[in-house]
Design an enzyme around this catalytic site. Structure first.
Site, PDB file in Angstrom:
ATOM      1  N   SER A  42       0.814  -1.211   0.000  1.00  0.00           N
ATOM      2  CA  SER A  42       0.000   0.000   0.000  1.00  0.00           C
ATOM      3  C   SER A  42       0.845   1.258   0.000  1.00  0.00           C
ATOM      4  CB  SER A  42      -0.867   0.022   1.263  1.00  0.00           C
ATOM      5  OG  SER A  42      -1.771  -1.041   1.277  1.00  0.00           O
TER       6      SER A  42
ATOM      7  N   ASN B 171      -3.047   6.070  -1.497  1.00  0.00           N
ATOM      8  CA  ASN B 171      -2.992   6.139  -0.030  1.00  0.00           C
ATOM      9  C   ASN B 171      -2.401   7.436   0.484  1.00  0.00           C
ATOM     10  OD1 ASN B 171      -4.336   3.794   0.745  1.00  0.00           O
ATOM     11  ND2 ASN B 171      -2.600   2.578   0.033  1.00  0.00           N
TER      12      ASN B 171
HETATM   13  N1  CAA Z   1     -15.149 -10.206  -3.189  1.00  0.00           N
HETATM   14  C1  CAA Z   1     -15.789 -10.387  -4.363  1.00  0.00           C
HETATM   15  N2  CAA Z   1     -16.902  -9.732  -4.703  1.00  0.00           N
HETATM   16  C2  CAA Z   1     -17.412  -8.893  -3.792  1.00  0.00           C
HETATM   17  C3  CAA Z   1     -16.821  -8.666  -2.534  1.00  0.00           C
HETATM   18  C4  CAA Z   1     -15.636  -9.366  -2.255  1.00  0.00           C
HETATM   19  N3  CAA Z   1     -14.984  -9.210  -1.096  1.00  0.00           N
HETATM   20  N4  CAA Z   1     -17.571  -7.774  -1.854  1.00  0.00           N
HETATM   21  C5  CAA Z   1     -18.589  -7.448  -2.661  1.00  0.00           C
HETATM   22  N5  CAA Z   1     -18.510  -8.119  -3.825  1.00  0.00           N
HETATM   23  C6  CAA Z   1     -19.394  -7.986  -4.987  1.00  0.00           C
HETATM   24  C7  CAA Z   1     -20.772  -8.523  -4.671  1.00  0.00           C
HETATM   25  O1  CAA Z   1     -20.883  -9.896  -5.024  1.00  0.00           O
HETATM   26  C8  CAA Z   1     -21.671  -7.665  -5.550  1.00  0.00           C
HETATM   27  O2  CAA Z   1     -21.642  -8.149  -6.897  1.00  0.00           O
HETATM   28  P1  CAA Z   1     -22.963  -8.018  -7.833  1.00  0.00           P
HETATM   29  O3  CAA Z   1     -23.295  -6.553  -7.882  1.00  0.00           O
HETATM   30  O4  CAA Z   1     -22.490  -8.562  -9.152  1.00  0.00           O
HETATM   31  O5  CAA Z   1     -24.000  -8.843  -7.165  1.00  0.00           O
HETATM   32  C9  CAA Z   1     -20.947  -6.306  -5.566  1.00  0.00           C
HETATM   33  O6  CAA Z   1     -19.590  -6.578  -5.226  1.00  0.00           O
HETATM   34  C10 CAA Z   1     -21.542  -5.335  -4.571  1.00  0.00           C
HETATM   35  O7  CAA Z   1     -21.480  -5.952  -3.296  1.00  0.00           O
HETATM   36  P2  CAA Z   1     -22.601  -5.808  -2.163  1.00  0.00           P
HETATM   37  O8  CAA Z   1     -23.944  -5.531  -2.800  1.00  0.00           O
HETATM   38  O9  CAA Z   1     -22.501  -6.967  -1.232  1.00  0.00           O
HETATM   39  O10 CAA Z   1     -22.115  -4.602  -1.289  1.00  0.00           O
HETATM   40  P3  CAA Z   1     -21.960  -3.108  -1.620  1.00  0.00           P
HETATM   41  O11 CAA Z   1     -22.819  -2.631  -2.742  1.00  0.00           O
HETATM   42  O12 CAA Z   1     -22.092  -2.472  -0.307  1.00  0.00           O
HETATM   43  O13 CAA Z   1     -20.442  -2.996  -2.131  1.00  0.00           O
HETATM   44  C11 CAA Z   1     -18.157  -2.657  -1.762  1.00  0.00           C
HETATM   45  C12 CAA Z   1     -19.382  -3.466  -1.359  1.00  0.00           C
HETATM   46  C13 CAA Z   1     -17.825  -2.921  -3.230  1.00  0.00           C
HETATM   47  C14 CAA Z   1     -17.022  -3.117  -0.890  1.00  0.00           C
HETATM   48  C15 CAA Z   1     -18.478  -1.132  -1.567  1.00  0.00           C
HETATM   49  O14 CAA Z   1     -18.961  -0.890  -0.265  1.00  0.00           O
HETATM   50  C16 CAA Z   1     -17.271  -0.239  -1.791  1.00  0.00           C
HETATM   51  O15 CAA Z   1     -16.936   0.068  -2.922  1.00  0.00           O
HETATM   52  N6  CAA Z   1     -16.631   0.201  -0.701  1.00  0.00           N
HETATM   53  C17 CAA Z   1     -15.436   1.032  -0.774  1.00  0.00           C
HETATM   54  C18 CAA Z   1     -14.255   0.152  -1.121  1.00  0.00           C
HETATM   55  C19 CAA Z   1     -12.993   0.946  -1.286  1.00  0.00           C
HETATM   56  O16 CAA Z   1     -12.927   2.156  -1.195  1.00  0.00           O
HETATM   57  N7  CAA Z   1     -11.915   0.211  -1.534  1.00  0.00           N
HETATM   58  C20 CAA Z   1     -10.599   0.790  -1.642  1.00  0.00           C
HETATM   59  C21 CAA Z   1      -9.962   0.814  -0.292  1.00  0.00           C
HETATM   60  S1  CAA Z   1      -8.346   1.532  -0.357  1.00  0.00           S
HETATM   61  C22 CAA Z   1      -7.379   0.299  -0.943  1.00  0.00           C
HETATM   62  O17 CAA Z   1      -7.809  -0.792  -1.234  1.00  0.00           O
HETATM   63  C23 CAA Z   1      -5.927   0.607  -1.065  1.00  0.00           C
HETATM   64  C24 CAA Z   1      -5.107   0.326   0.130  1.00  0.00           C
HETATM   65  O18 CAA Z   1      -3.896   0.088  -0.075  1.00  0.00           O
HETATM   66  C25 CAA Z   1      -5.608   0.355   1.518  1.00  0.00           C
HETATM   67  P1  NAD Z   2      -4.102  -9.724   5.609  1.00  0.00           P
HETATM   68  O1  NAD Z   2      -3.652  -9.529   7.016  1.00  0.00           O
HETATM   69  O2  NAD Z   2      -5.546  -9.929   5.326  1.00  0.00           O
HETATM   70  O3  NAD Z   2      -3.312 -10.962   4.939  1.00  0.00           O
HETATM   71  C1  NAD Z   2      -1.928 -11.112   4.958  1.00  0.00           C
HETATM   72  C2  NAD Z   2      -1.630 -12.601   4.810  1.00  0.00           C
HETATM   73  O4  NAD Z   2      -0.219 -12.764   4.585  1.00  0.00           O
HETATM   74  C3  NAD Z   2      -1.979 -13.403   6.062  1.00  0.00           C
HETATM   75  O5  NAD Z   2      -2.825 -14.488   5.693  1.00  0.00           O
HETATM   76  C4  NAD Z   2      -0.624 -13.907   6.583  1.00  0.00           C
HETATM   77  O6  NAD Z   2      -0.692 -15.213   7.135  1.00  0.00           O
HETATM   78  C5  NAD Z   2       0.206 -13.894   5.323  1.00  0.00           C
HETATM   79  N1  NAD Z   2       1.646 -13.724   5.546  1.00  0.00           N
HETATM   80  C6  NAD Z   2       2.252 -12.823   6.359  1.00  0.00           C
HETATM   81  N2  NAD Z   2       3.591 -12.932   6.250  1.00  0.00           N
HETATM   82  C7  NAD Z   2       3.830 -13.917   5.341  1.00  0.00           C
HETATM   83  C8  NAD Z   2       5.017 -14.476   4.792  1.00  0.00           C
HETATM   84  N3  NAD Z   2       6.223 -14.044   5.163  1.00  0.00           N
HETATM   85  N4  NAD Z   2       4.892 -15.456   3.877  1.00  0.00           N
HETATM   86  C9  NAD Z   2       3.676 -15.916   3.521  1.00  0.00           C
HETATM   87  N5  NAD Z   2       2.510 -15.411   3.992  1.00  0.00           N
HETATM   88  C10 NAD Z   2       2.593 -14.424   4.897  1.00  0.00           C
HETATM   89  O7  NAD Z   2      -3.547  -8.466   4.810  1.00  0.00           O
HETATM   90  P2  NAD Z   2      -4.156  -7.775   3.496  1.00  0.00           P
HETATM   91  O8  NAD Z   2      -5.165  -6.780   3.924  1.00  0.00           O
HETATM   92  O9  NAD Z   2      -4.514  -8.814   2.499  1.00  0.00           O
HETATM   93  O10 NAD Z   2      -2.887  -6.951   2.999  1.00  0.00           O
HETATM   94  C11 NAD Z   2      -1.819  -7.584   2.328  1.00  0.00           C
HETATM   95  C12 NAD Z   2      -0.989  -6.541   1.592  1.00  0.00           C
HETATM   96  O11 NAD Z   2      -1.832  -5.832   0.664  1.00  0.00           O
HETATM   97  C13 NAD Z   2      -0.345  -5.488   2.485  1.00  0.00           C
HETATM   98  O12 NAD Z   2       0.888  -5.116   1.934  1.00  0.00           O
HETATM   99  C14 NAD Z   2      -1.354  -4.335   2.402  1.00  0.00           C
HETATM  100  O13 NAD Z   2      -0.776  -3.084   2.668  1.00  0.00           O
HETATM  101  C15 NAD Z   2      -1.773  -4.451   0.937  1.00  0.00           C
HETATM  102  N6  NAD Z   2      -3.091  -3.879   0.634  1.00  0.00           N
HETATM  103  C16 NAD Z   2      -4.118  -3.985   1.537  1.00  0.00           C
HETATM  104  C17 NAD Z   2      -5.348  -3.454   1.215  1.00  0.00           C
HETATM  105  C18 NAD Z   2      -6.501  -3.570   2.164  1.00  0.00           C
HETATM  106  O14 NAD Z   2      -7.514  -2.877   1.980  1.00  0.00           O
HETATM  107  N7  NAD Z   2      -6.433  -4.398   3.185  1.00  0.00           N
HETATM  108  C19 NAD Z   2      -5.547  -2.825  -0.038  1.00  0.00           C
HETATM  109  C20 NAD Z   2      -4.479  -2.757  -0.936  1.00  0.00           C
HETATM  110  C21 NAD Z   2      -3.244  -3.274  -0.589  1.00  0.00           C
END
Ligand code: CAA
Ligand code: NAD
Length: 284
Positions: free
Chosen positions: A120, A191
């Site tokens: 991330s 991020n």
């Molecule tokens: N895996 C696979 N499919 C999924 C899923 C999952 N975990 N969660 C939801 N879906 C699918 C559902 O099956 C559904 O598909 P259909 O429309 O074809 O039936 C669709 O997605 C919508 O799901 P829901 O109706 O259950 O739920 P929702 O409308 O509330 O949507 C969500 C769920 C897509 C997660 C929505 O709430 C959303 O977009 N949330 C924000 C997510 C976001 O911002 N993500 C980025 C985070 S930042 C990041 O990822 C970067 C980082 O490094 C941290």
């Molecule tokens: P998570 O905690 O759900 O899963 C991490 C997995 O990695 C665990 O199952 C753990 O057992 C495994 N693991 C840890 N160390 C390991 C190793 N040395 N070898 C093999 N397996 C190992 O974490 P996550 O949310 O899936 O995040 C994973 C990566 O993706 C991170 O770098 C995170 O920053 C990035 N990421 C996360 C998100 C998010 O929304 N959570 C979105 C984008 C990117």
């Protein structure tokens, strides 16, 4: 560019599971590894259930679903990833742990393979420095949940070659994703902008400006986001949010990136969000 057939995915948590699902659904053989056997079993179950749901929704044919399930190979041995053309790691957001994995992968995986990180925020250049192939190391940052979100952010390290970038972009496009490209600075694009907003939501809660429900409803309805920032933090994982804030603070050197004490306290208490059943909200 040789044809890509086999993908290795390291880490079967929320992100690795979704990435492995994308791989098998789009015609690749996928080797999925997690060091924790329970996490690996959960990941395989999650992927199978998702594929069955796609078949029942007719987003995938029955034969396509069967092929996808047969293409998933779960393992706990890194050696099994040796024939991968492309490896994506999605393990814990820790530079030291990721570097050790890159060092190990570099020794095992064939010399032509690309090594990608779903990090991330961590520097791709520094991860690449743990390998003897920095020109074949790249950031391939999926958004959560990977099967649903339309974006992949590609990060070029200092030495990432044009060929590696093109291979990665082509793979993301085969997964049906739109690509944006970032230079290698802490937090990249997404991020760097998203996490300070989430951190500010924690400060808003911490300083008693509003309840968690009002903060989330305000941002969700007031700025048209699918989830409020605190709900989103729980969805991402509070440990992941905290790690990202620390990388931003260390890498960009500005006190505005200091993690909110409440976020730190929740992580210290093991309140990691939805994956633990409790974070800002209680899901139990
Ligand atoms: N895996 C696979 N499919 C999924 C899923 C999952 N975990 N969660 C939801 N879906 C699918 C559902 O099956 C559904 O598909 P259909 O429309 O074809 O039936 C669709 O997605 C919508 O799901 P829901 O109706 O259950 O739920 P929702 O409308 O509330 O949507 C969500 C769920 C897509 C997660 C929505 O709430 C959303 O977009 N949330 C924000 C997510 C976001 O911002 N993500 C980025 C985070 S930042 C990041 O990822 C970067 C980082 O490094 C941290
Ligand atoms: P998570 O905690 O759900 O899963 C991490 C997995 O990695 C665990 O199952 C753990 O057992 C495994 N693991 C840890 N160390 C390991 C190793 N040395 N070898 C093999 N397996 C190992 O974490 P996550 O949310 O899936 O995040 C994973 C990566 O993706 C991170 O770098 C995170 O920053 C990035 N990421 C996360 C998100 C998010 O929304 N959570 C979105 C984008 C990117």
């Amino acid at each position: 560019m040789a044809e890509m057939k086999t993908i290795g995915v390291v880490g079967g948590g929320q992100m690795g599971s979704g990435i492995a699902q994308l791989g098998v659904v789009h015609g690749f053989q996928v080797w999925l590894l997690d060091q924790d056997p329970q996490a690996l079993a959960r990941s395989a179950d999650y992927i199978a259930a998702s594929i069955r749901r796609l078949v029942s929704k007719r987003a995938l044919s029955q034969a396509g679903g069967d092929d996808a399930l047969r293409s998933l190979h779960c393992t706990s041995s890194l050696e099994e990833l040796r024939s991968s053309d492309f490896v994506i790691e999605a393990i814990v957001e820790s530079e030291d742990v990721k570097k050790q994995l890159f060092r190990d992968l570099d020794k095992i995986v064939k010399p032509s393979a690309v090594l990608a990180s779903n990090t991330s925020s961590i520097s791709i250049t520094r991860l690449a420095s743990a390998t003897t192939r920095p020109h074949q190391v790249v950031g391939m940052h999926f958004m959560n949940p990977p099967p649903v979100m339309k974006l992949v952010e590609i990060i070029r390290g200092a030495d990432t070659s044009d060929e590696t970038f093109t291979i990665t972009k082509t793979l993301a496009q085969r997964f049906g994703k739109t690509v944006v490209c970032s230079q290698d600075y802490s937090g990249f694009i997404i991020n760097r902008i998203l996490m300070p907003m989430i951190n500010e939501a924690f400060h808003t809660l911490y300083t008693g400006v509003a309840t968690k429900e009002d903060i989330d409803a305000g941002m969700k309805l007031g700025t048209n986001q699918p989830m409020g920032p605190l709900e989103l933090a729980d969805f991402i994982g509070l440990d992941v949010c905290l790690s990202i804030m620390r990388v931003l603070q260390a890498g960009l050197g500005d006190s505005k990136y200091a993690p909110c004490p409440l976020l730190v306290q929740y992580v210290d208490a093991g309140r990691l969000g939805r994956k633990r059943g409790i974070g800002v909200y209680d899901y139990r």
